[in-house]
Design an enzyme around this catalytic site. Structure first.
Site, PDB file in Angstrom:
ATOM      1  CD  GLU A 145      -2.763   1.196   2.475  1.00 19.37           C
ATOM      2  OE1 GLU A 145      -2.684   0.284   3.314  1.00 19.37           O
ATOM      3  OE2 GLU A 145      -3.561   2.139   2.538  1.00 19.37           O
ATOM      4  NE  ARG A 172       3.715  -7.630  10.551  1.00 19.18           N
ATOM      5  CZ  ARG A 172       3.170  -6.940   9.567  1.00 19.18           C
ATOM      6  NH1 ARG A 172       2.258  -7.468   8.802  1.00 19.18           N
ATOM      7  NH2 ARG A 172       3.546  -5.697   9.346  1.00 19.18           N
ATOM      8  CE  LYS A 202       3.051   0.108   4.859  1.00 16.86           C
ATOM      9  NZ  LYS A 202       2.504  -0.120   3.521  1.00 16.86           N
TER      10      LYS A 202
HETATM   11  P1  ATP Z   1       2.913  -2.273   8.041  1.00 11.35           P
HETATM   12  O1  ATP Z   1       2.217  -3.088   9.078  1.00 11.35           O
HETATM   13  O2  ATP Z   1       4.367  -2.095   8.276  1.00 11.35           O
HETATM   14  O3  ATP Z   1       2.236  -0.985   7.760  1.00 11.35           O
HETATM   15  P2  ATP Z   1       1.600  -3.551   5.897  1.00 11.35           P
HETATM   16  O4  ATP Z   1       1.435  -5.013   5.985  1.00 11.35           O
HETATM   17  O5  ATP Z   1       0.430  -2.710   6.171  1.00 11.35           O
HETATM   18  O6  ATP Z   1       2.864  -3.148   6.743  1.00 11.35           O
HETATM   19  P3  ATP Z   1       1.638  -3.441   3.068  1.00 11.35           P
HETATM   20  O7  ATP Z   1       2.055  -2.332   2.214  1.00 11.35           O
HETATM   21  O8  ATP Z   1       0.207  -3.797   3.102  1.00 11.35           O
HETATM   22  O9  ATP Z   1       2.176  -3.126   4.507  1.00 11.35           O
HETATM   23  O10 ATP Z   1       2.519  -4.735   2.782  1.00 11.35           O
HETATM   24  C1  ATP Z   1       2.860  -5.229   1.518  1.00 11.35           C
HETATM   25  C2  ATP Z   1       3.242  -6.671   1.662  1.00 11.35           C
HETATM   26  O11 ATP Z   1       4.355  -6.798   2.522  1.00 11.35           O
HETATM   27  C3  ATP Z   1       2.122  -7.480   2.264  1.00 11.35           C
HETATM   28  O12 ATP Z   1       1.980  -8.682   1.535  1.00 11.35           O
HETATM   29  C4  ATP Z   1       2.567  -7.741   3.666  1.00 11.35           C
HETATM   30  O13 ATP Z   1       2.070  -8.953   4.125  1.00 11.35           O
HETATM   31  C5  ATP Z   1       4.096  -7.741   3.526  1.00 11.35           C
HETATM   32  N1  ATP Z   1       4.711  -7.348   4.795  1.00 11.35           N
HETATM   33  C6  ATP Z   1       4.498  -6.221   5.493  1.00 11.35           C
HETATM   34  N2  ATP Z   1       5.187  -6.211   6.644  1.00 11.35           N
HETATM   35  C7  ATP Z   1       5.874  -7.383   6.664  1.00 11.35           C
HETATM   36  C8  ATP Z   1       6.776  -7.978   7.594  1.00 11.35           C
HETATM   37  N3  ATP Z   1       7.107  -7.377   8.745  1.00 11.35           N
HETATM   38  N4  ATP Z   1       7.286  -9.187   7.292  1.00 11.35           N
HETATM   39  C9  ATP Z   1       6.960  -9.807   6.150  1.00 11.35           C
HETATM   40  N5  ATP Z   1       6.125  -9.300   5.238  1.00 11.35           N
HETATM   41  C10 ATP Z   1       5.575  -8.104   5.485  1.00 11.35           C
HETATM   42 MG    MG Z   2      -1.354  -3.063   4.995  1.00 11.62          MG
END
Ligand code: ATP
Ligand code: MG
Length: 572
Positions: free
Chosen positions: A43, A269, A279
């Site tokens: 995102e 994760r 984020k």
């Molecule tokens: P955050 O919680 O840091 O805001 P998010 O999951 O909301 O992260 P996205 O932009 O939706 O961020 O993530 C893009 C991809 O990266 C998704 O498939 C998510 O599952 C993966 N991802 C995000 N954080 C991690 C992590 N700590 N370890 C592994 N994969 C991750």
């Molecule tokens: Mg997300």
């Protein structure tokens, strides 16, 4: 907490992780026509961090290994939080990590039209309805983990009426939050995600790509499933928090009776000690001025790590080593540092520089004499050759490499003692000159032994070797030394009434403005990486300008990972 930390999380089966086993099996049985199509779906509401690197390495990695494809897809369904700055940085970071989407760049917003049409289809087939309840009323009727929810009074309104309302939602007739399109699934489902979840909401906001074309936006789960289907994704790899959403993901595809169903698979994760990977919280650090920006070298963002001096090779190696598991765990930050050290040890050229200079006058050298000594650029890689290092009557050494009263086993310089200058000569200290006013040591007067050029010590024992630069030839530099951004292993764990900001380490950045480095470091470009002997690995910071060198210490030389590994072996 300590038990959850696994210093060397091994894949659940040795050799292959569970996702690659599934891919093997699918290939064997010919599922999805033997194809592997993945996607990385960030995102654009912040910069990518090391957790995303794990997902990137996995998605792009398996596509490469299985002769498949991996799409970069922006999941841009929330116009309020998203921005083109993030869209650009994400592309730069994925490319920098060494992956290529081969023109397969997509946006969920490209599918708004299709997503809307499918919304109408669901209404027509009795699988969705327009609900007039407010967000608050929806919350109140959703039930709890132990109690079922209650049906919306609008659940059974005729499809024609829902269709009419849905069209008017789209044309902007109703205010934000006044209506939603909801799936008609089961308000008694034990899985709360299936209790008639919203598929579309009204949000009169300008979108960074579609402008004002839309005032209703699809919800994540719905948009995600349909986007995967549109792109022909076969394996939709995501993190564990989406496990409970998988039934909804599957429902969307089934309800629309779409052929070829992508399969969602969840993995753990990445969490890292002393590090926050959210984020939202990273944005808070940026907006609150606790760091200099998303690319502050203390940030766990890809941009921050890059500026700090991390290499894509080190990050990819780290992602390989942590493996894939189905259970959340915390990886020691020392492993990340270890991966960087290993890479830089092989590749980084060595130089000399002094962080806290103390003047040394070589009294048996004539005024103005200079000679050039040969220094090996990288003992690990002879192909990097040698360079010339100027040696002259006035040198600078590290203040900490001299003690007027040496403690036991101090092998560096002290009055009457000898020390070896790296790539140079053995010197002996004869006199300590002090500042008359402050009493601080201002200068050491030493002699050198011309027979010891290159560090030979014929007939005597000289244990210590120290780094140095020639005062007249050295270049001034600002060196930024970093420590962990947070002083506690789990920055989210706080005492009552405090938030993670209370765990910030006040000493995470120490800037040394008055360092001196050897002239060979002139004109190196930003991100050039190198070792300063005995001090650590460094990278040229983009703040560097003509006449102003700025270096970041990427990581020190001391490897604490080996110790952690030893301990965990002893424990386990
Ligand atoms: P955050 O919680 O840091 O805001 P998010 O999951 O909301 O992260 P996205 O932009 O939706 O961020 O993530 C893009 C991809 O990266 C998704 O498939 C998510 O599952 C993966 N991802 C995000 N954080 C991690 C992590 N700590 N370890 C592994 N994969 C991750
Ligand atoms: Mg997300």
């Amino acid at each position: 907490m300590d038990d959850a930390r696994d210093p060397s999380p091994a894949p659940e089966t040795p050799g292959k992780d569970f996702i690659r086993e599934i891919l093997d099996e699918d290939r064997r049985t010919g599922k999805h026509g033997g194809k592997v199509a993945t996607r990385f779906p960030p995102e654009p509401n912040g910069y990518l961090h090391i957790g995303h690197a794990k997902s990137i390495c996995l998605n792009f990695g398996v596509a490469l290994e299985y002769g498949g494809t991996c799409n970069l897809r922006f999941d841009d369904t929330n116009p309020l939080k998203e921005d083109v700055e993030y869209v650009d940085s994400i592309q730069e970071d994925v490319r920098w990590l060494g992956f290529d989407w081969d023109g397969r760049l997509f946006y969920a917003s490209d599918y708004f039209g299709k997503l809307y049409e499918f919304g109408e289809t669901l209404i027509r087939t009795g699988k969705a309805f327009v609900c007039d309840l407010s967000a608050e009323e929806v919350r109140k009727t959703r039930g709890t983990l132990t109690e079922p929810g209650r049906n919306s009074p609008y659940r059974d309104r005729p499809a024609e009426e829902s269709l009419d309302l849905f069209r008017r939602m789209r044309s902007g007739e109703f205010p934000d939050g006044s209506r939603t399109l909801r799936a008609k699934i089961d308000m008694a489902s034990p899985n709360i995600n299936l209790r008639d979840p919203a598929l579309f909401r009204i949000r009169k906001a300008t979108h960074h790509r579609t402008g004002d074309a839309w005032c209703i936006y699809p919800m994540y789960d719905y948009a995600h499933a349909i986007s995967d289907w549109i792109e022909g994704i076969t394996h939709s790899l995501c993190t564990l928090e989406f496990e409970d959403h998988r039934p909804l993901y599957d429902w969307c595809l089934e309800a629309l009776d779409l052929p070829s169903r992508p399969r969602q698979i969840e993995f753990a994760r990445l969490n890292v000690t002393y590090t926050l990977l959210s984020k939202r919280k990273l944005l808070q650090l940026v907006q609150g001025g606790h760091v200099s920006g998303w690319d502050d070298p203390r940030m766990p963002t890809i941009a921050g790590l890059r500026r700090r001096g991390y290499t894509p090779e080190a990050i990819r190696d780290f992602c390989d080593r942590i493996g894939l598991a189905k259970r959340d765990s915390v990886v020691e930050v020392e492993l990340l540092e270890h991966c960087l050290r290993e890479d830089l040890n092989r590749r980084a050229p060595r130089f000399m520089g002094v962080l806290d200079p103390l003047r040394v006058v070589i009294t048996n050298l004539p005024e103005g004499s200079t000679e050039e000594l040969d220094a090996v650029n990288n003992p690990e890689d002879p192909s990097q050759g040698t360079r010339k290092v100027p040696f002259s009557r006035e040198l600078l050494i590290e203040r900490d490499d001299f003690r007027e009263v040496p403690p036991p086993k101090y092998h560096r310089l002290s009055p009457g003692q000898e020390v070896r200058l790296r790539w140079g000569y053995i010197i002996r200290c004869h006199e300590v000159v002090k500042d008359a006013a402050t009493g601080a040591i201002a200068e050491l007067r030493c002699t050198y032994d011309p027979a010891t050029r290159g560090g030979d010590a014929p007939g005597r024992k000289v244990k210590g070797t120290i780094h140095w630069v020639s005062a007249a030839h050295a270049l001034p530099a600002e060196v930024r030394l970093y420590d962990r951004l947070f002083s506690t292993p789990s920055p989210d764990e706080t005492s009552e009434g405090k938030d993670f900001l209370s765990n910030l380490n006040p000493d995470s950045l120490v800037a040394r403005a008055d360092c001196r480095v050897e002239p060979a470091l002139a004109e190196k470009k930003p991100l050039f990486f190198f070792q300063l002997e005995r001090l650590g690995y460094f990278a040229v910071d983009p703040d560097t300008a003509p006449g102003r060198l700025v270096f970041n210490r990427s990581v020190s030389l001391r490897d604490t990972w080996a110790k952690i590994e030893r301990k965990s072996r002893e424990r386990g």
